[in-house]
Design a protein around this motif. Structure first.
Motif, PDB file in Angstrom:
ATOM      1  N   GLU A   1      40.362  45.434  39.781  1.00  0.00           N
ATOM      2  CA  GLU A   1      41.387  44.436  40.048  1.00  0.00           C
ATOM      3  C   GLU A   1      41.503  44.279  41.562  1.00  0.00           C
TER       4      GLU A   1
ATOM      5  N   ASP B   1      43.541  43.396  33.292  1.00  0.00           N
ATOM      6  CA  ASP B   1      43.740  42.365  34.318  1.00  0.00           C
ATOM      7  C   ASP B   1      44.111  41.016  33.717  1.00  0.00           C
ATOM      8  N   GLN B   2      44.502  40.998  32.450  1.00  0.00           N
ATOM      9  CA  GLN B   2      44.936  39.829  31.683  1.00  0.00           C
ATOM     10  C   GLN B   2      43.786  38.935  31.216  1.00  0.00           C
TER      11      GLN B   2
ATOM     12  N   VAL C   1      42.964  35.355  35.004  1.00  0.00           N
ATOM     13  CA  VAL C   1      43.893  35.117  36.106  1.00  0.00           C
ATOM     14  C   VAL C   1      43.074  35.077  37.381  1.00  0.00           C
TER      15      VAL C   1
ATOM     16  N   GLN D   1      42.531  34.697  41.698  1.00  0.00           N
ATOM     17  CA  GLN D   1      43.032  35.516  42.808  1.00  0.00           C
ATOM     18  C   GLN D   1      44.412  35.083  43.308  1.00  0.00           C
ATOM     19  N   ASP D   2      44.845  33.864  42.950  1.00  0.00           N
ATOM     20  CA  ASP D   2      46.173  33.390  43.339  1.00  0.00           C
ATOM     21  C   ASP D   2      47.222  33.626  42.254  1.00  0.00           C
ATOM     22  N   GLY D   3      46.829  34.299  41.174  1.00  0.00           N
ATOM     23  CA  GLY D   3      47.769  34.620  40.117  1.00  0.00           C
ATOM     24  C   GLY D   3      47.941  33.547  39.054  1.00  0.00           C
ATOM     25  N   GLN D   4      47.120  32.495  39.103  1.00  0.00           N
ATOM     26  CA  GLN D   4      47.193  31.432  38.100  1.00  0.00           C
ATOM     27  C   GLN D   4      46.432  31.843  36.847  1.00  0.00           C
TER      28      GLN D   4
END
Length: 124
Positions: A26, A55-56, A84, A86-89
């Protein structure tokens, strides 16, 4: 002999660890764990599998043999995968693949646009 093979398979399945480490990391440097892994195959053309990582990242898919034994035999597939960035989207691709071809739809979490590279991969 058959009983021995069945018992051996059951022993292996129950002895398998619940969470396994994979070599991907991650962004925070932690190892990604396999939280769930399912796999079913009837050996006759139908199957179902799925997995979920810490990591979803997720994937689900099932396939079913259609028109068995005919000239038009094929496996119809339905599934999805998510990740997901690297910007959390969170991005999710849902798809069907059948006699009409591969038909994906892409979803995203709030606050971001689907990257053009992702769209290009699905729209040609």
């Amino acid at each position: 002999m058959k009983l021995f093979l069945v018992l051996a398979c059951v022993a292996l399945a129950t002895a398998a660890p619940k969470h396994q480490l994979v070599r991907r990391s991650e962004p925070d440097g932690k190892n990604v764990e396999i939280l769930r892994y399912d796999n079913e195959n009837d050996g006759l053309g139908s199957y179902k599998f799925g997995f979920e990582l810490s990591d979803q990242t997720k994937r689900e898919e099932q396939g079913e043999l259609k028109n068995a034994g005919s000239e038009n035999e094929f496996i119809a597939v339905k599934g999805s995968y998510s990740w997901v960035d690297q910007d959390g989207q969170l991005y999710t691709v849902n798809y069907v693949a059948d006699e009409n071809g591969f038909q994906p739809t892409i979803e995203q979490s709030k606050g971001g646009a689907i990257p053009s590279a992702v769209l290009a991969a699905f729209t040609g």
